[in-house]
Design a protein around this motif. Structure first.
Motif, PDB file in Angstrom:
ATOM      1  N   PRO A  28      -2.835 -20.337  77.231  1.00 50.78           N
ATOM      2  CA  PRO A  28      -2.867 -21.805  77.138  1.00 50.78           C
ATOM      3  C   PRO A  28      -3.836 -22.336  76.099  1.00 50.78           C
ATOM      4  N   THR A  29      -5.029 -21.740  76.014  1.00 53.44           N
ATOM      5  CA  THR A  29      -6.002 -22.256  75.052  1.00 53.44           C
ATOM      6  C   THR A  29      -5.566 -21.992  73.616  1.00 53.44           C
ATOM      7  N   ALA A  30      -4.975 -20.833  73.359  1.00 57.57           N
ATOM      8  CA  ALA A  30      -4.520 -20.540  71.999  1.00 57.57           C
ATOM      9  C   ALA A  30      -3.421 -21.504  71.568  1.00 57.57           C
ATOM     10  N   VAL A  31      -2.528 -21.866  72.491  1.00 53.56           N
ATOM     11  CA  VAL A  31      -1.452 -22.807  72.155  1.00 53.56           C
ATOM     12  C   VAL A  31      -2.026 -24.189  71.843  1.00 53.56           C
ATOM     13  N   MET A  32      -2.977 -24.656  72.667  1.00 55.18           N
ATOM     14  CA  MET A  32      -3.565 -25.981  72.439  1.00 55.18           C
ATOM     15  C   MET A  32      -4.324 -26.040  71.119  1.00 55.18           C
ATOM     16  N   VAL A  33      -5.157 -25.052  70.867  1.00 59.54           N
ATOM     17  CA  VAL A  33      -5.948 -25.061  69.639  1.00 59.54           C
ATOM     18  C   VAL A  33      -5.060 -24.839  68.418  1.00 59.54           C
ATOM     19  N   ALA A  34      -4.036 -23.979  68.540  1.00 60.38           N
ATOM     20  CA  ALA A  34      -3.131 -23.750  67.411  1.00 60.38           C
ATOM     21  C   ALA A  34      -2.342 -25.008  67.078  1.00 60.38           C
ATOM     22  N   ALA A  35      -1.992 -25.810  68.086  1.00 56.79           N
ATOM     23  CA  ALA A  35      -1.279 -27.065  67.821  1.00 56.79           C
ATOM     24  C   ALA A  35      -2.148 -28.015  67.006  1.00 56.79           C
ATOM     25  N   TRP A  36      -3.423 -28.132  67.376  1.00 56.37           N
ATOM     26  CA  TRP A  36      -4.313 -29.016  66.637  1.00 56.37           C
ATOM     27  C   TRP A  36      -4.570 -28.506  65.219  1.00 56.37           C
TER      28      TRP A  36
ATOM     29  N   SER B  27      -3.470 -28.223  59.234  1.00 59.69           N
ATOM     30  CA  SER B  27      -2.923 -27.460  58.117  1.00 59.69           C
ATOM     31  C   SER B  27      -1.801 -28.221  57.431  1.00 59.69           C
ATOM     32  N   TRP B  28      -0.936 -28.862  58.220  1.00 60.29           N
ATOM     33  CA  TRP B  28       0.183 -29.604  57.639  1.00 60.29           C
ATOM     34  C   TRP B  28      -0.305 -30.840  56.903  1.00 60.29           C
ATOM     35  N   ARG B  29      -1.288 -31.520  57.454  1.00 60.43           N
ATOM     36  CA  ARG B  29      -1.767 -32.752  56.834  1.00 60.43           C
ATOM     37  C   ARG B  29      -2.551 -32.477  55.560  1.00 60.43           C
ATOM     38  N   GLN B  30      -3.310 -31.392  55.523  1.00 66.57           N
ATOM     39  CA  GLN B  30      -4.145 -31.078  54.373  1.00 66.57           C
ATOM     40  C   GLN B  30      -3.496 -30.086  53.411  1.00 66.57           C
ATOM     41  N   HIS B  31      -2.287 -29.615  53.734  1.00 67.45           N
ATOM     42  CA  HIS B  31      -1.564 -28.676  52.882  1.00 67.45           C
ATOM     43  C   HIS B  31      -2.403 -27.427  52.618  1.00 67.45           C
ATOM     44  N   THR B  32      -2.977 -26.873  53.662  1.00 65.57           N
ATOM     45  CA  THR B  32      -3.723 -25.625  53.561  1.00 65.57           C
ATOM     46  C   THR B  32      -3.480 -24.817  54.827  1.00 65.57           C
ATOM     47  N   LEU B  33      -3.421 -23.514  54.678  1.00 67.54           N
ATOM     48  CA  LEU B  33      -3.193 -22.629  55.820  1.00 67.54           C
ATOM     49  C   LEU B  33      -4.487 -22.042  56.366  1.00 67.54           C
ATOM     50  N   ARG B  34      -5.622 -22.434  55.824  1.00 66.10           N
ATOM     51  CA  ARG B  34      -6.885 -21.828  56.241  1.00 66.10           C
ATOM     52  C   ARG B  34      -7.169 -22.011  57.732  1.00 66.10           C
ATOM     53  N   PRO B  35      -6.977 -23.208  58.352  1.00 67.75           N
ATOM     54  CA  PRO B  35      -7.265 -23.313  59.791  1.00 67.75           C
ATOM     55  C   PRO B  35      -6.458 -22.336  60.642  1.00 67.75           C
TER      56      PRO B  35
END
Length: 339
Positions: A94-102, A107-115
């Motif tokens: 559950p925690t990985a899903v919540m944090v990965a969603a945020w 990542s989508w808004r800033q156009h970077t895959l680093r997070p």
């Protein structure tokens, strides 16, 4: 009469996103400073000290048994229902899903895959290090303990260190690690510390872990967060490779070849002229090997770069003379405002 279309809430959201920057100009990437190295070394020493104290059945093991016989879940049963839900904040799924969603939103808004790549690297390190320690030490939990006063190691268990605690430290601590401002990093660090501390003590309250399991889980999670700057170069290379692969797929779908990478500054550029002379094709020559002469369309003499020239206003019209244009100049329409 022209009427404007009423914007829906979704239209306003996408209009707001269009004004967001495509990529931050300066991403604050933590570096492995001397202070961080000292903290990593101290945490590693604490980790090894806990393992040694449990292995030799020291006072820490005796304290584990005293807390287990105290049975906190029987002393304060009124908070049992709440802590059953609170402990979910330390479960990996559950925690990985919540944090990965945020982080996926960032990542989508800033156009970077680093997070997302940083989260993946931290979870990979967590699974490898904590999983190997669990299987290697094989300690049984309080509910399955056999001999009173024993450290219960090497009996096939998998609770040392506490996975719930280490996962809470890493999953919520990664938000502080990826914070964009120092103030946000301080607040998120405090919040993740409180959450991971609460999750560890909750497992002791429920009787699923020894207190030493929780101490080792805190140290294991903190070691991963402190070691993440060592993974930043690999994360950057992985991001560049993924973006290059994406551009290649897009170019193949569009039927066009991907644009070649620009040559480094100062490198000789290969130029070929396959004109046959006496049946032979001349070999390739480089621009660096040619004599330094002006192009044919320029007058002889020294020439300066465009950026070094003084701007000059041209006199007269830039259009070349044309016979048809000269015949129709008399019938040209006068400029607006002319008497």
């Amino acid at each position: 009469m022209r009427t404007e279309r009423n914007l829906t809430r979704l239209d306003r959201v996408f209009a707001r996103l269009d004004r967001e920057p495509e990529r931050p100009a300066h991403i604050d990437v933590p570096k492995m400073t001397r202070h961080r190295v000292v903290l990593f070394t101290a945490t590693l020493a604490f980790y090894l000290a806990i393992v040694w104290a449990v292995a030799i059945t020291s006072w820490l093991v005796r304290f584990d048994w005293q807390v287990m016989f105290f049975r906190p879940y029987q002393q304060w049963p009124e908070i049992h229902a709440f802590l059953d839900y609170y402990v979910v904040l330390g479960q990996r799924g559950p925690t990985a899903v919540m944090v990965a969603a945020w982080l996926g939103w960032r990542s989508w808004r800033q156009h970077t895959l680093r997070p997302l790549l940083t989260l993946g690297a931290s979870l990979l390190l967590l699974n490898v290090t904590v999983g190997a320690a669990k299987l290697g030490m094989g300690r049984l939990g309080p509910h399955y303990a056999i001999t009173i006063g024993s450290n219960e190691m090497g009996l096939g268990g998998d609770i040392f260190p506490s996975g719930h605690t280490a996962n809470a430290v890493v999953t919520w601590g990664i938000l502080a690690y990826l914070a964009s401002t120092p103030r946000a990093r301080r607040w998120l660090s405090a919040l993740s510390a409180v959450v991971s501390l609460g999750v560890g003590l909750t497992t002791v309250y429920l009787g699923t872990h020894w207190l030493s399991d929780v101490l080792l889980g805190w140290a294991a999670g903190l070691l991963i967060l402190l070691a993440l700057p060592w993974c930043e170069p690999l994360i950057a290379r992985a991001e560049a490779w993924i973006f290059a692969l994406r551009d290649l797929v897009r170019s193949r779908r569009g039927g066009t070849a991907p644009a070649p990478a620009p040559a480094p500054v100062g490198a000789p550029v290969m130029a070929t002229r396959p004109t046959a002379v006496d049946g032979e094709v001349p070999a390739r020559e480089t621009v660096a090997s040619r004599p330094n002469r002006a192009p044919a369309h320029l007058a002889p003499g020294p020439h300066t770069a465009r950026s070094e020239r003084t701007p000059v206003t041209p006199a007269g019209s830039r259009r070349p003379p044309h016979a048809a244009r000269a015949a129709t100049t008399a019938s040209a329409r006068p400029l607006a405002g002319g008497g």
